[in-house]
Design an enzyme around this catalytic site. Sequence first.
Site, mmCIF file in Angstrom:
data_model
loop_
_atom_site.group_PDB
_atom_site.id
_atom_site.type_symbol
_atom_site.label_atom_id
_atom_site.label_comp_id
_atom_site.label_asym_id
_atom_site.label_seq_id
_atom_site.Cartn_x
_atom_site.Cartn_y
_atom_site.Cartn_z
ATOM 1 N N ARG A 94 0.871 -1.187 0.000
ATOM 2 C CA ARG A 94 0.000 0.000 0.000
ATOM 3 C C ARG A 94 0.897 1.222 0.000
ATOM 4 O O ARG A 94 1.792 1.347 0.843
ATOM 5 C CB ARG A 94 -0.910 0.044 1.228
ATOM 6 N N HIS A 132 -7.357 0.805 -6.220
ATOM 7 C CA HIS A 132 -7.581 0.078 -4.962
ATOM 8 C C HIS A 132 -8.382 -1.191 -5.305
ATOM 9 O O HIS A 132 -9.553 -1.326 -4.966
ATOM 10 C CB HIS A 132 -8.365 0.976 -4.000
ATOM 11 N N GLN A 151 -10.365 -3.473 -2.746
ATOM 12 C CA GLN A 151 -11.563 -2.814 -2.221
ATOM 13 C C GLN A 151 -12.791 -3.123 -3.082
ATOM 14 O O GLN A 151 -13.851 -3.493 -2.577
ATOM 15 C CB GLN A 151 -11.347 -1.289 -2.189
ATOM 16 N N ASP A 202 -16.757 8.226 -1.148
ATOM 17 C CA ASP A 202 -15.442 8.042 -0.513
ATOM 18 C C ASP A 202 -15.044 9.418 0.021
ATOM 19 O O ASP A 202 -15.685 10.437 -0.318
ATOM 20 C CB ASP A 202 -14.445 7.517 -1.572
ATOM 21 N N CYS A 230 -16.191 2.866 1.080
ATOM 22 C CA CYS A 230 -15.031 1.998 1.326
ATOM 23 C C CYS A 230 -14.535 2.119 2.760
ATOM 24 O O CYS A 230 -13.898 1.201 3.265
ATOM 25 C CB CYS A 230 -13.920 2.317 0.340
ATOM 26 N N ARG A 276 -14.080 -7.115 2.995
ATOM 27 C CA ARG A 276 -12.663 -6.941 2.617
ATOM 28 C C ARG A 276 -11.867 -8.189 2.993
ATOM 29 O O ARG A 276 -10.993 -8.635 2.263
ATOM 30 C CB ARG A 276 -12.051 -5.726 3.337
HETATM 31 N N1 CP Z 1 -11.066 0.794 2.769
HETATM 32 C C1 CP Z 1 -9.801 0.731 3.177
HETATM 33 O O1 CP Z 1 -8.875 0.470 2.417
HETATM 34 O O2 CP Z 1 -9.619 0.979 4.508
HETATM 35 P P1 CP Z 1 -8.225 1.142 5.230
HETATM 36 O O3 CP Z 1 -7.611 2.425 4.733
HETATM 37 O O4 CP Z 1 -8.568 1.191 6.700
HETATM 38 O O5 CP Z 1 -7.351 -0.034 4.888
HETATM 39 N N1 NVA Z 2 -9.542 7.302 -1.614
HETATM 40 C C1 NVA Z 2 -9.137 6.955 -0.270
HETATM 41 C C2 NVA Z 2 -9.433 5.525 -0.006
HETATM 42 C C3 NVA Z 2 -9.121 5.048 1.384
HETATM 43 C C4 NVA Z 2 -9.443 3.598 1.594
HETATM 44 C C5 NVA Z 2 -7.664 7.254 -0.076
HETATM 45 O O1 NVA Z 2 -6.879 6.956 -0.977
HETATM 46 O O2 NVA Z 2 -7.301 7.799 0.963
#
Ligand code: CP
Ligand code: NVA
Length: 323
Positions: A109, A136, A139, A231, A272, A300
Amino acid sequence: MVSEALKGRSLLTWLDYTEEEIRYLLDLSRQVKAEKKQGEVHQRFLGKTIALLFEKRSTRTRCAFETAFGEEGGHPVFLSTQDIQMGAKESVEDTARILGRMFDAIQFRGFKQSTVETLAKYSGVPVFNGLTDNFHPTQVLADILTLEESFGSSRGKRICFVGDGRNNVARSLIVICAKLGVHFTVISPASLTPDAALLSTCAPLAAASGAKLTITTDTAELKGADAIYTDVWVSMGEEDKKEERRRLLTPYQVNQALMDKTGRGDSIFLHCLPAVKGEEVTADVLDGPQSRAWDEGENRKHTIKAIMLAAICGAALPGTKSA
Ligand code: CP
Ligand code: NVA
């Protein structure tokens, strides 16, 4: 066979997967979710290790990978990039080469899509994209599973994403919906629409699957939608855009009045998470009867377990009997 084709595969974006492969992963997700609900214990990752690399924060993604891998007998190792050499003393390529010799798989990530691509190229093991600035993918598999749990199927259903249409979640939804024949509408201010290059990549995929992709600024398009999705207004790494986003996106807040624009009592709300209540969504919607965001968060884990099982264990899934 689909399961053979998935063995050893990285998941960087759903653009690399066929509809059949994605549907296989959805079925496998349902299978592992049912196993969990029935209290079955499996050890399909016994003797396996996965490196979990994080440049950005996470609750759901980290916990999903750690618990899904660990409860199947595997050993997940959390590596914050604040602590390891990658990006400081050591290149991504060299880190990938070493991790690939010690681990059976890698999750990343972080910021750049090119980092997850480089990890996949040089490690020789499956690499899972746990979120980059661009995509992502894990997700949105959970999102489609949640849609299917609510309506029985996803093909021909319509998701309306309201908010920052350029972000990683919206972009990943465009791809998976185009692949699966799910109609997808982005409702956002003109300056926050998805980029044209991705839309032209997805147009032929949507034509092949029967998905209708619509980009608009008009919330009247919510009429008849099966799901409203939002989101955060400010994704990780864009904190300096906070004021501008608040100005642009306040008219697009998902509140009950906006939910009611579907004209249907059975349309669902997806997010999400994490959510900033009072910004992109009001607390009454997130915690209300139309919300499926908490099921979506749980999903998830089941979808991530399925993705790892398919890539790491492949066709011959050992230990499928109840322990
Ligand atoms: N939705 C999601 O990716 O959550 P986190 O940022 O908590 O991993
Ligand atoms: N769009 C958001 C998603 C978090 C799960 C981000 O990238 O912060």
